[in-house]
Write a protein that holds these residues in place. Structure first.
Motif, mmCIF file in Angstrom:
data_model
loop_
_atom_site.group_PDB
_atom_site.id
_atom_site.type_symbol
_atom_site.label_atom_id
_atom_site.label_comp_id
_atom_site.label_asym_id
_atom_site.label_seq_id
_atom_site.Cartn_x
_atom_site.Cartn_y
_atom_site.Cartn_z
ATOM 1 N N THR A 42 5.764 -6.242 -1.588
ATOM 2 C CA THR A 42 4.337 -5.997 -1.395
ATOM 3 C C THR A 42 3.854 -4.880 -2.315
ATOM 4 O OG1 THR A 42 4.465 -6.736 0.904
ATOM 5 C CG2 THR A 42 2.570 -5.379 0.300
ATOM 6 N N GLY A 43 4.648 -3.815 -2.435
ATOM 7 C CA GLY A 43 4.288 -2.729 -3.349
ATOM 8 C C GLY A 43 4.202 -3.201 -4.791
ATOM 9 N N VAL A 44 5.144 -4.028 -5.207
ATOM 10 C CA VAL A 44 5.117 -4.580 -6.567
ATOM 11 C C VAL A 44 3.889 -5.467 -6.747
ATOM 12 C CG1 VAL A 44 6.270 -6.165 -8.154
ATOM 13 C CG2 VAL A 44 7.602 -4.438 -6.955
ATOM 14 N N PHE A 45 3.636 -6.345 -5.789
ATOM 15 C CA PHE A 45 2.507 -7.271 -5.898
ATOM 16 C C PHE A 45 1.176 -6.524 -5.943
ATOM 17 C CE2 PHE A 45 -0.768 -9.867 -3.798
ATOM 18 C CZ PHE A 45 -0.851 -10.899 -4.725
ATOM 19 N N LEU A 46 0.990 -5.570 -5.026
ATOM 20 C CA LEU A 46 -0.273 -4.823 -4.999
ATOM 21 C C LEU A 46 -0.456 -3.977 -6.253
ATOM 22 C CD1 LEU A 46 -0.464 -3.751 -1.244
ATOM 23 C CD2 LEU A 46 -1.767 -5.544 -2.406
ATOM 24 N N THR A 47 0.629 -3.489 -6.830
ATOM 25 C CA THR A 47 0.534 -2.755 -8.082
ATOM 26 C C THR A 47 0.193 -3.689 -9.229
ATOM 27 O OG1 THR A 47 2.166 -1.168 -7.284
ATOM 28 C CG2 THR A 47 1.752 -1.197 -9.642
ATOM 29 N N ALA A 48 0.797 -4.859 -9.249
ATOM 30 C CA ALA A 48 0.555 -5.819 -10.328
ATOM 31 C C ALA A 48 -0.894 -6.291 -10.363
ATOM 32 C CB ALA A 48 1.493 -7.015 -10.188
ATOM 33 N N ILE A 49 -1.521 -6.417 -9.206
ATOM 34 C CA ILE A 49 -2.923 -6.852 -9.198
ATOM 35 C C ILE A 49 -3.890 -5.669 -9.263
ATOM 36 C CG2 ILE A 49 -2.416 -9.015 -8.018
ATOM 37 C CD1 ILE A 49 -3.554 -7.784 -5.444
ATOM 38 N N GLY A 50 -3.358 -4.452 -9.316
ATOM 39 C CA GLY A 50 -4.187 -3.274 -9.528
ATOM 40 C C GLY A 50 -4.769 -2.632 -8.294
ATOM 41 N N VAL A 51 -4.291 -2.990 -7.114
ATOM 42 C CA VAL A 51 -4.845 -2.453 -5.870
ATOM 43 C C VAL A 51 -4.118 -1.182 -5.416
ATOM 44 C CG1 VAL A 51 -5.188 -2.961 -3.412
ATOM 45 C CG2 VAL A 51 -5.634 -4.718 -5.117
ATOM 46 N N TYR A 52 -2.805 -1.149 -5.575
ATOM 47 C CA TYR A 52 -2.022 -0.066 -4.969
ATOM 48 C C TYR A 52 -2.292 1.291 -5.611
ATOM 49 C CZ TYR A 52 1.604 1.691 -1.932
ATOM 50 O OH TYR A 52 2.271 2.356 -0.946
ATOM 51 N N LYS A 53 -2.776 1.315 -6.859
ATOM 52 C CA LYS A 53 -3.088 2.600 -7.481
ATOM 53 C C LYS A 53 -4.203 3.313 -6.718
ATOM 54 C CE LYS A 53 -6.076 0.564 -10.965
ATOM 55 N NZ LYS A 53 -6.248 0.297 -12.373
ATOM 56 N N TYR A 54 -5.119 2.553 -6.119
ATOM 57 C CA TYR A 54 -6.180 3.162 -5.317
ATOM 58 C C TYR A 54 -5.639 3.681 -3.983
ATOM 59 C CZ TYR A 54 -9.134 0.932 -8.781
ATOM 60 O OH TYR A 54 -9.697 0.543 -9.956
ATOM 61 N N VAL A 55 -4.671 2.975 -3.437
ATOM 62 C CA VAL A 55 -4.020 3.441 -2.202
ATOM 63 C C VAL A 55 -3.271 4.745 -2.478
ATOM 64 C CG1 VAL A 55 -2.335 2.867 -0.415
ATOM 65 C CG2 VAL A 55 -3.832 1.079 -1.317
ATOM 66 N N VAL A 56 -2.587 4.810 -3.628
ATOM 67 C CA VAL A 56 -1.867 6.029 -4.009
ATOM 68 C C VAL A 56 -2.850 7.166 -4.278
ATOM 69 C CG1 VAL A 56 -0.405 7.062 -5.801
ATOM 70 C CG2 VAL A 56 0.160 4.820 -4.873
ATOM 71 N N LYS A 57 -3.976 6.848 -4.895
ATOM 72 C CA LYS A 57 -4.986 7.879 -5.154
ATOM 73 C C LYS A 57 -5.525 8.452 -3.841
ATOM 74 C CE LYS A 57 -9.187 8.688 -7.772
ATOM 75 N NZ LYS A 57 -10.244 8.096 -8.587
ATOM 76 N N LEU A 58 -5.691 7.609 -2.846
ATOM 77 C CA LEU A 58 -6.193 8.051 -1.545
ATOM 78 C C LEU A 58 -5.112 8.784 -0.754
ATOM 79 C CD1 LEU A 58 -8.388 7.979 0.707
ATOM 80 C CD2 LEU A 58 -7.325 5.855 1.464
ATOM 81 N N GLY A 59 -3.913 8.194 -0.667
ATOM 82 C CA GLY A 59 -2.897 8.708 0.234
ATOM 83 C C GLY A 59 -1.757 9.451 -0.412
ATOM 84 N N SER A 60 -1.723 9.597 -1.685
ATOM 85 C CA SER A 60 -0.668 10.238 -2.488
ATOM 86 C C SER A 60 0.719 10.025 -1.891
ATOM 87 C CB SER A 60 -1.025 11.680 -2.784
ATOM 88 O OG SER A 60 -0.632 12.582 -1.827
#
Length: 123
Positions: A42-60
């Motif tokens: 899931t982490g790989v998939f969300l990163t590949a589609i560009g979503v997880y970077k926003y989650v990381v920006k919010l939740g570090s």
């Protein structure tokens, strides 16, 4: 006051990821190993589609410490290596980016094995 909001965001994101895992453990017949793999993928998939970077920006650290963060690191490593080495980066980039975390986990597991006293389960 700003750091309190940051801590709350870290806690909320990390807590949400852990809550989802606990629900999967309690309500499905998935084994813990399958849930761990599901989180990495899931982490790989969300990163590949560009979503997880926003989650990381919010939740570090609340987003990068759980296994979804491991998938995030793998995927980012592949992206960087592909930019640098081309096609060969697909095979080398992910492991190069997470190697220090893997070595640390293996080393700490070795120390835990040396310090602890193993017991067998009684049936």
């Amino acid at each position: 006051m700003d750091f309190i909001i940051k801590y709350l965001c870290v806690f909320a994101v990390g807590g949400f990821l852990c809550m989802i895992a606990q629900i999967l453990i309690d309500k499905t017949k998935l084994t813990s190993a399958r849930i761990l793999v599901l989180y990495v993928v899931t982490g790989v998939f969300l990163t590949a589609i560009g979503v997880y970077k926003y989650v990381v920006k919010l939740g570090s650290f609340g987003a990068t410490i759980p296994l979804t963060g491991f998938g995030f690191s793998l995927c980012n490593g592949v992206f960087k290596a592909v930019d640098q080495y081309g096609f060969r980066g697909i095979f080398t980039g992910g492991l190069a980016d997470v190697a220090s975390g893997i070595v640390t986990a293996v080393f700490l597991a070795l120390i835990a094995a040396l310090v602890s006293k193993p017991k067998s389960k009684k049936n």
